[in-house]
Write an enzyme that holds these catalytic residues in place. Structure first.
Site, PDB file in Angstrom:
ATOM      1  N   LYS A 214       0.830  -1.210   0.000  1.00  0.00           N
ATOM      2  CA  LYS A 214       0.000   0.000   0.000  1.00  0.00           C
ATOM      3  C   LYS A 214       0.869   1.268   0.000  1.00  0.00           C
ATOM      4  O   LYS A 214       0.648   2.198  -0.776  1.00  0.00           O
ATOM      5  CB  LYS A 214      -0.912  -0.006   1.234  1.00  0.00           C
ATOM      6  CG  LYS A 214      -1.666   1.269   1.459  1.00  0.00           C
ATOM      7  CD  LYS A 214      -2.674   1.510   0.365  1.00  0.00           C
ATOM      8  CE  LYS A 214      -3.210   2.920   0.385  1.00  0.00           C
ATOM      9  NZ  LYS A 214      -4.221   3.159  -0.628  1.00  0.00           N
ATOM     10  N   CYS A 268      -3.727  10.783   1.144  1.00  0.00           N
ATOM     11  CA  CYS A 268      -3.016   9.530   0.878  1.00  0.00           C
ATOM     12  C   CYS A 268      -1.623   9.798   0.334  1.00  0.00           C
ATOM     13  O   CYS A 268      -0.623   9.548   0.999  1.00  0.00           O
ATOM     14  CB  CYS A 268      -3.807   8.712  -0.132  1.00  0.00           C
ATOM     15  SG  CYS A 268      -5.527   8.559   0.346  1.00  0.00           S
TER      16      CYS A 268
HETATM   17  N1  SAJ Z   1      -1.808  14.859  -9.143  1.00  0.00           N
HETATM   18  C1  SAJ Z   1      -0.973  15.631  -9.912  1.00  0.00           C
HETATM   19  N2  SAJ Z   1      -0.575  15.176 -11.129  1.00  0.00           N
HETATM   20  C2  SAJ Z   1      -0.994  13.978 -11.624  1.00  0.00           C
HETATM   21  C3  SAJ Z   1      -1.824  13.179 -10.821  1.00  0.00           C
HETATM   22  C4  SAJ Z   1      -2.224  13.646  -9.585  1.00  0.00           C
HETATM   23  O1  SAJ Z   1      -0.579  16.740  -9.514  1.00  0.00           O
HETATM   24  O2  SAJ Z   1      -0.614  13.641 -12.749  1.00  0.00           O
HETATM   25  C5  SAJ Z   1      -2.214  15.325  -7.812  1.00  0.00           C
HETATM   26  C6  SAJ Z   1      -3.728  15.498  -7.638  1.00  0.00           C
HETATM   27  O3  SAJ Z   1      -4.151  16.730  -8.127  1.00  0.00           O
HETATM   28  C7  SAJ Z   1      -3.872  15.353  -6.136  1.00  0.00           C
HETATM   29  C8  SAJ Z   1      -2.810  14.332  -5.791  1.00  0.00           C
HETATM   30  O4  SAJ Z   1      -1.891  14.330  -6.865  1.00  0.00           O
HETATM   31  O5  SAJ Z   1      -3.556  16.568  -5.488  1.00  0.00           O
HETATM   32  C9  SAJ Z   1      -3.310  12.929  -5.564  1.00  0.00           C
HETATM   33  O6  SAJ Z   1      -4.346  12.609  -6.482  1.00  0.00           O
HETATM   34  P1  SAJ Z   1      -4.513  11.187  -7.160  1.00  0.00           P
HETATM   35  O7  SAJ Z   1      -5.700  11.243  -8.039  1.00  0.00           O
HETATM   36  O8  SAJ Z   1      -3.241  10.767  -7.795  1.00  0.00           O
HETATM   37  O9  SAJ Z   1      -4.698  10.177  -5.965  1.00  0.00           O
HETATM   38  P2  SAJ Z   1      -5.671  10.123  -4.686  1.00  0.00           P
HETATM   39  O10 SAJ Z   1      -4.940  10.690  -3.520  1.00  0.00           O
HETATM   40  O11 SAJ Z   1      -7.023  10.625  -4.977  1.00  0.00           O
HETATM   41  O12 SAJ Z   1      -5.793   8.527  -4.507  1.00  0.00           O
HETATM   42  C10 SAJ Z   1      -4.607   7.775  -4.341  1.00  0.00           C
HETATM   43  C11 SAJ Z   1      -4.646   6.586  -5.321  1.00  0.00           C
HETATM   44  N3  SAJ Z   1      -3.340   5.937  -5.337  1.00  0.00           N
HETATM   45  C12 SAJ Z   1      -2.668   5.687  -6.501  1.00  0.00           C
HETATM   46  O13 SAJ Z   1      -3.091   6.034  -7.572  1.00  0.00           O
HETATM   47  C13 SAJ Z   1      -1.382   4.947  -6.378  1.00  0.00           C
HETATM   48  C14 SAJ Z   1      -5.748   5.621  -4.920  1.00  0.00           C
HETATM   49  O14 SAJ Z   1      -5.740   4.461  -5.737  1.00  0.00           O
HETATM   50  C15 SAJ Z   1      -5.568   5.214  -3.444  1.00  0.00           C
HETATM   51  O15 SAJ Z   1      -6.594   4.327  -3.025  1.00  0.00           O
HETATM   52  C16 SAJ Z   1      -5.639   6.475  -2.600  1.00  0.00           C
HETATM   53  O16 SAJ Z   1      -4.540   7.325  -2.991  1.00  0.00           O
HETATM   54  C17 SAJ Z   1      -5.512   6.072  -1.143  1.00  0.00           C
HETATM   55  O17 SAJ Z   1      -6.556   6.076  -0.458  1.00  0.00           O
HETATM   56  O18 SAJ Z   1      -4.431   5.698  -0.701  1.00  0.00           O
END
Ligand code: SAJ
Length: 432
Positions: A214, A268
């Site tokens: 995780k 996360c």
């Molecule tokens: N972000 C960027 N650039 C990107 C992708 C995301 O700046 O290319 C930013 C987003 O705007 C946000 C942050 O990163 O601020 C996180 O967003 P996210 O959509 O990547 O992820 P979360 O936090 O919504 O969900 C993550 C997911 N983990 C992964 O993709 C490895 C999800 O599958 C997990 O279940 C979740 O964390 C968790 O609960 O741990």
């Protein structure tokens, strides 16, 4: 294990616990959903929800009205106990597992022979073992895995959630699950349980490995986003459009750069990598640096926007978005919110905020005179538009609607129509 006769007690009705409880209940199990927050319990008991998540309200209403989901303020006896409570960071970036241990303590009096206890909260390696020790201490009348040579009375496993906010109900069913048992038998029991409602593959492993899996998933994403954010700083420094560089580089068959933004938020990805750094501070150099790069991006965006605002004292400023990412209402660890708070503090009432997912601005913003406005008003009257979140509603705004405003688009959602704002530097590059 049959769906119909099983009783499941889910402790923690937040972003993960509530959708999981509702989903299991919709498959026929009786679910006791527990939360220590009375408002949360009352809201759910009346068929409503306290978080925004696609399709969740309808599902919760259905299972509450059919009495399959029972909202309670304390655990009750069940066949399976699931713990889905927060594991925050302390001020010095150390994982805090107090809520997990308190949840384990609260289920201890209700445990009986044959029960399965599953931890879903993101946790430092070794937490599931800690739960076993705690339960063994509290219930000397039962045997627990790892604490007794005999076959355990209670089976214990760690199975991390990995669903994406905004797609939780879909991903709860479709994603593969990594099921880590304290013993192989515990893993097998937990796998049988998840297979009642998961269509993805449920793969068995040890609890420690599953805990690390995780953390690894989120640290991997954080590091990849850090690469994109660092690249955006480099491109800005040398006067090249980062978005164009990424678009072109990604045409290489083995390159897939993520998107830069104002930093990384949510509960996360901005948090979990620190659990790894805490466990192995000398080894986790790249993971630590990635966290610092992503946090540093918010500082950078703040300084650039503040400079821009000071260069155009007559212009009104609209900040588009304060949630941590697109199309959610979640403000936890949001870099956009942090930037707007700092701007409001520095520039006061000149700062206006468009945020379709939030009814009222957090007090910290209104205290400094920042005001929430509608998107139309921002487009009509703001001379500076700062895109901080890529909500669909913002993406749809065409160039003509922007009325010649100066645009600082941290998410790269709008095509560039004019040279970017020049603030304290020469090259005519779009700010990334
Ligand atoms: N972000 C960027 N650039 C990107 C992708 C995301 O700046 O290319 C930013 C987003 O705007 C946000 C942050 O990163 O601020 C996180 O967003 P996210 O959509 O990547 O992820 P979360 O936090 O919504 O969900 C993550 C997911 N983990 C992964 O993709 C490895 C999800 O599958 C997990 O279940 C979740 O964390 C968790 O609960 O741990």
């Amino acid at each position: 294990m049959s769906r119909k006769n099983i009783r499941v007690c889910v402790v923690g009705l937040g972003y993960i616990g509530l959708p999981t409880a509702a989903l299991i209940a919709s498959r026929g199990a009786t679910v006791i959903g527990v939360d220590i927050d009375k408002n949360v319990v009352d809201t759910i008991a009346s068929g409503h929800i306290h978080i925004a998540e696609a399709d969740l309200e309808g599902l919760v209403q259905k299972v509450v009205f059919s009495k399959k989901l029972l909202a309670r303020d304390a655990p009750e006896p069940a066949d399976v106990f699931m713990i889905a409570v927060p594991t925050p960071l302390s001020g010095n970036k150390k994982p805090v597992v107090d809520h997990v241990l308190a949840a384990a303590k609260s289920i201890a009096p209700h445990l009986a022979k044959g029960n399965l206890v599953i931890l879903e909260s993101t946790s430092p390696v070794g937490t599931t073992e800690q739960i076993c020790d705690l339960l063994a201490e509290l219930r000397p009348d039962l045997t627990f895995p790892g604490n007794d040579e005999r076959r355990p009375d209670v089976f214990i496993a760690y199975c991390p959630e990995r669903v994406l906010p905004g797609r939780i109900l879909i991903e709860l069913v479709q994603n593969d699950r990594c099921v880590g048992g304290m013993t192989p038998e515990c893993a097998a029991k937990a796998r049988d349980f998840y297979e009642l409602f998961v269509r993805g593959k449920c793969i068995e492993t040890s609890a420690r490995t599953a805990e690390m899996v995780k953390l690894t998933e989120n640290a991997f994403r954080d590091t990849n986003i850090a690469f994109a954010n660092e690249l955006s700083l480099i491109c800005d420094h040398v006067g090249i459009d980062a978005w164009e560089v990424i678009q072109l580089a990604n045409r290489h068959p083995r390159v897939d750069i993520l998107k830069p933004g104002p930093g990384v938020g949510g509960h996360c990805i901005a948090v979990d990598p620190w659990f790894i750094v805490d466990a192995a501070p000398h080894q986790a150099r790249l993971i630590r640096t990635s966290r610092e790069v992503n946090d540093g991006k918010a500082d950078y965006v703040f300084s650039r926007v503040r400079d821009l605002i000071e260069s155009y004292p007559e212009r009104r400023v609209a900040c588009l978005g304060i949630t941590f990412k697109a199309n959610v209402d979640d403000l936890r660890e949001s870099p956009a919110l942090e930037i707007v708070e700092r701007l409001a503090k520095a520039c006061g009432p000149r700062i206006q905020v468009v945020e379709p997912f939030v009814e009222e601005l957090p007090q910290e913003l209104s205290r400094h005179g920042a005001r929430k406005i509608e998107l139309e008003e921002a487009l009509d009257q703001s001379g500076i538009l700062v895109v901080l979140v890529d909500h669909d509603a913002f993406r749809r705004v065409g160039a003509t609607l922007r009325n010649g405003a100066i645009v600082y688009d941290t998410r790269g959602i709008w095509e560039r129509t004019s040279p970017p704002p020049l603030v304290n530097r020469a090259p005519a590059a779009q700010l990334a």
